[in-house]
Enzyme design. Sequence first.
Site, PDB file in Angstrom:
ATOM      1  N   PRO A   9       0.963  -1.304  -0.135  1.00 22.73           N
ATOM      2  CA  PRO A   9      -0.033  -0.117   0.175  1.00 22.73           C
ATOM      3  C   PRO A   9       0.806   1.504  -0.153  1.00 22.73           C
ATOM      4  O   PRO A   9       1.855   1.427   0.563  1.00 22.73           O
ATOM      5  CB  PRO A   9      -0.858  -0.147   1.352  1.00 22.73           C
ATOM      6  CG  PRO A   9      -0.108  -1.089   2.095  1.00 22.73           C
ATOM      7  CD  PRO A   9       0.543  -2.297   1.219  1.00 22.73           C
ATOM      8  N   ASN A  10       0.419   2.322  -0.673  1.00 25.30           N
ATOM      9  CA  ASN A  10       1.074   3.695  -1.027  1.00 25.30           C
ATOM     10  C   ASN A  10       2.285   3.636  -1.770  1.00 25.30           C
ATOM     11  O   ASN A  10       2.729   4.799  -1.916  1.00 25.30           O
ATOM     12  CB  ASN A  10       1.167   4.166   0.620  1.00 25.30           C
ATOM     13  CG  ASN A  10      -0.325   4.253   1.257  1.00 25.30           C
ATOM     14  OD1 ASN A  10      -1.118   4.813   0.438  1.00 25.30           O
ATOM     15  ND2 ASN A  10      -0.382   3.999   2.282  1.00 25.30           N
ATOM     16  N   ARG A  17       4.914  12.772  -2.028  1.00 21.56           N
ATOM     17  CA  ARG A  17       5.285  13.303  -0.705  1.00 21.56           C
ATOM     18  C   ARG A  17       6.566  12.540  -0.001  1.00 21.56           C
ATOM     19  O   ARG A  17       6.949  11.339  -0.464  1.00 21.56           O
ATOM     20  CB  ARG A  17       4.244  13.326   0.163  1.00 21.56           C
ATOM     21  CG  ARG A  17       3.018  14.152  -0.507  1.00 21.56           C
ATOM     22  CD  ARG A  17       1.963  14.290   0.336  1.00 21.56           C
ATOM     23  NE  ARG A  17       2.458  14.869   1.908  1.00 21.56           N
ATOM     24  CZ  ARG A  17       1.768  14.887   2.931  1.00 21.56           C
ATOM     25  NH1 ARG A  17       0.399  14.430   2.975  1.00 21.56           N
ATOM     26  NH2 ARG A  17       2.106  15.545   4.049  1.00 21.56           N
ATOM     27  N   TYR A  22      11.851   8.534   1.420  1.00 22.18           N
ATOM     28  CA  TYR A  22      11.507   7.569   0.405  1.00 22.18           C
ATOM     29  C   TYR A  22      12.164   8.129  -0.917  1.00 22.18           C
ATOM     30  O   TYR A  22      12.314   7.366  -1.868  1.00 22.18           O
ATOM     31  CB  TYR A  22      10.051   7.144   0.151  1.00 22.18           C
ATOM     32  CG  TYR A  22       9.482   6.801   1.141  1.00 22.18           C
ATOM     33  CD1 TYR A  22       9.903   5.431   1.746  1.00 22.18           C
ATOM     34  CD2 TYR A  22       8.450   7.405   2.003  1.00 22.18           C
ATOM     35  CE1 TYR A  22       9.132   5.059   3.036  1.00 22.18           C
ATOM     36  CE2 TYR A  22       7.676   6.899   3.047  1.00 22.18           C
ATOM     37  CZ  TYR A  22       7.939   5.594   3.391  1.00 22.18           C
ATOM     38  OH  TYR A  22       7.578   5.500   4.742  1.00 22.18           O
ATOM     39  N   ASN A  73       7.829  -5.873  -0.809  1.00 19.63           N
ATOM     40  CA  ASN A  73       7.890  -4.595  -0.047  1.00 19.63           C
ATOM     41  C   ASN A  73       6.396  -4.617   0.427  1.00 19.63           C
ATOM     42  O   ASN A  73       5.622  -3.994  -0.300  1.00 19.63           O
ATOM     43  CB  ASN A  73       8.275  -3.337  -0.367  1.00 19.63           C
ATOM     44  CG  ASN A  73       8.410  -2.070   0.465  1.00 19.63           C
ATOM     45  OD1 ASN A  73       7.856  -2.534   1.566  1.00 19.63           O
ATOM     46  ND2 ASN A  73       9.201  -1.216   0.134  1.00 19.63           N
ATOM     47  N   ALA A  76       3.064  -0.965   4.645  1.00 19.39           N
ATOM     48  CA  ALA A  76       2.639  -0.881   6.053  1.00 19.39           C
ATOM     49  C   ALA A  76       2.221  -2.339   6.639  1.00 19.39           C
ATOM     50  O   ALA A  76       1.931  -2.562   7.876  1.00 19.39           O
ATOM     51  CB  ALA A  76       1.378   0.101   6.072  1.00 19.39           C
ATOM     52  N   GLU A  97      12.539  -9.556   1.613  1.00 23.39           N
ATOM     53  CA  GLU A  97      11.805  -8.626   2.139  1.00 23.39           C
ATOM     54  C   GLU A  97      12.517  -7.257   1.817  1.00 23.39           C
ATOM     55  O   GLU A  97      13.834  -7.241   2.338  1.00 23.39           O
ATOM     56  CB  GLU A  97      11.518  -8.766   3.734  1.00 23.39           C
ATOM     57  CG  GLU A  97      11.114  -7.523   4.441  1.00 23.39           C
ATOM     58  CD  GLU A  97      11.031  -7.628   5.869  1.00 23.39           C
ATOM     59  OE1 GLU A  97      11.760  -8.427   6.400  1.00 23.39           O
ATOM     60  OE2 GLU A  97      10.387  -6.929   6.395  1.00 23.39           O
ATOM     61  N   HIS A  99      12.865  -3.016   2.076  1.00 31.11           N
ATOM     62  CA  HIS A  99      12.115  -1.520   2.508  1.00 31.11           C
ATOM     63  C   HIS A  99      13.159  -0.382   1.997  1.00 31.11           C
ATOM     64  O   HIS A  99      14.353  -0.648   2.183  1.00 31.11           O
ATOM     65  CB  HIS A  99      12.137  -1.557   3.944  1.00 31.11           C
ATOM     66  CG  HIS A  99      11.244  -2.381   4.547  1.00 31.11           C
ATOM     67  ND1 HIS A  99       9.808  -2.612   4.583  1.00 31.11           N
ATOM     68  CD2 HIS A  99      11.417  -3.690   5.329  1.00 31.11           C
ATOM     69  CE1 HIS A  99       9.155  -3.675   4.828  1.00 31.11           C
ATOM     70  NE2 HIS A  99      10.153  -4.140   5.413  1.00 31.11           N
ATOM     71  N   ARG A 106      12.950   4.103  12.849  1.00 35.67           N
ATOM     72  CA  ARG A 106      11.971   5.100  12.805  1.00 35.67           C
ATOM     73  C   ARG A 106      10.990   4.732  14.041  1.00 35.67           C
ATOM     74  O   ARG A 106      11.422   4.483  15.071  1.00 35.67           O
ATOM     75  CB  ARG A 106      11.192   4.836  11.244  1.00 35.67           C
ATOM     76  CG  ARG A 106      12.216   4.961  10.056  1.00 35.67           C
ATOM     77  CD  ARG A 106      11.379   4.886   8.834  1.00 35.67           C
ATOM     78  NE  ARG A 106      10.291   5.790   8.796  1.00 35.67           N
ATOM     79  CZ  ARG A 106       9.393   5.777   7.657  1.00 35.67           C
ATOM     80  NH1 ARG A 106       9.549   4.834   6.915  1.00 35.67           N
ATOM     81  NH2 ARG A 106       8.289   6.339   7.519  1.00 35.67           N
TER      82      ARG A 106
HETATM   83  O1  CA2 Z   1      10.692   1.802   3.809  1.00 31.77           O
HETATM   84  C1  CA2 Z   1       9.782   1.114   3.306  1.00 31.77           C
HETATM   85  O2  CA2 Z   1       9.834   0.406   2.144  1.00 31.77           O
HETATM   86  C2  CA2 Z   1       8.391   1.080   3.854  1.00 31.77           C
HETATM   87  O3  CA2 Z   1       8.125  -0.464   3.690  1.00 31.77           O
HETATM   88  C3  CA2 Z   1       7.524   1.948   3.227  1.00 31.77           C
HETATM   89  C4  CA2 Z   1       6.026   1.973   3.742  1.00 31.77           C
HETATM   90  C5  CA2 Z   1       6.072   2.123   5.243  1.00 31.77           C
HETATM   91  O4  CA2 Z   1       4.900   1.869   5.661  1.00 31.77           O
HETATM   92  C6  CA2 Z   1       7.060   1.065   5.965  1.00 31.77           C
HETATM   93  O5  CA2 Z   1       6.805   1.255   7.170  1.00 31.77           O
HETATM   94  C7  CA2 Z   1       8.245   1.056   5.144  1.00 31.77           C
HETATM   95  C8  CA2 Z   1       5.372   3.277   3.141  1.00 31.77           C
HETATM   96  C9  CA2 Z   1       5.283   2.956   1.698  1.00 31.77           C
HETATM   97  C10 CA2 Z   1       5.118   4.486   0.899  1.00 31.77           C
HETATM   98  O6  CA2 Z   1       4.544   5.312   1.697  1.00 31.77           O
HETATM   99  C11 CA2 Z   1       4.216   6.830   1.332  1.00 31.77           C
HETATM  100  C12 CA2 Z   1       4.267   7.671   2.013  1.00 31.77           C
HETATM  101  C13 CA2 Z   1       4.122   9.071   1.726  1.00 31.77           C
HETATM  102  C14 CA2 Z   1       4.159   9.294   0.435  1.00 31.77           C
HETATM  103  C15 CA2 Z   1       4.538   8.445  -0.322  1.00 31.77           C
HETATM  104  C16 CA2 Z   1       4.448   7.177  -0.043  1.00 31.77           C
END
Ligand code: CA2
Length: 141
Positions: A9-10, A17, A22, A73, A76, A97, A99, A106
């Site tokens: 997700p996301n 953002r 990231y 990946n 969340a 896995e 990230h 974090r």
């Molecule tokens: O560091 C990573 O790759 C994560 O898997 C990314 C996830 C986060 O929930 C994990 O804890 C670590 C988040 C994916 C992307 O989220 C965004 C947030 C803001 C803007 C764009 C993407």
Amino acid sequence: MKILVINGPNINMLGIREPEIYGKGTLRDLEKMISEKADSLGVEVEFFQSNHEGALVDKIQEAYQKIDGIVINPAAYTHTSVAILDAVKAVGIPTVEVHISDPDTREEFRKISYIRKACIATVKGKGFAGYLEAMDILVSR
Ligand code: CA2
């Protein structure tokens, strides 16, 4: 050899953002980078991204006996999903896995990874390059 790259997700919002966490690249940029790496390794690659836990479980199940390695990946869902952990265990496909950030440095709630138990390796905190390292791990295995 066929590698499936799964993003949770996301991750489709990357580059929009939080570039300080990231980076500035988009999911499209990431997939292009991975495709080039796959060509240089001589492996086939398939991509899947979903914001839905069940869709991720379905995709992992579909990979059974079709895919040789998974790079995932779970975003969340890393920190919440026993269902994704069980799916990876069920198919028995070597899985790495990945990230982009290092969740262990974090917030407290990001320090738990359910999927880690089912994976042959974890690559974290290396940005997009972590996906390429994961492919090397699967190919050299
Ligand atoms: O560091 C990573 O790759 C994560 O898997 C990314 C996830 C986060 O929930 C994990 O804890 C670590 C988040 C994916 C992307 O989220 C965004 C947030 C803001 C803007 C764009 C993407």
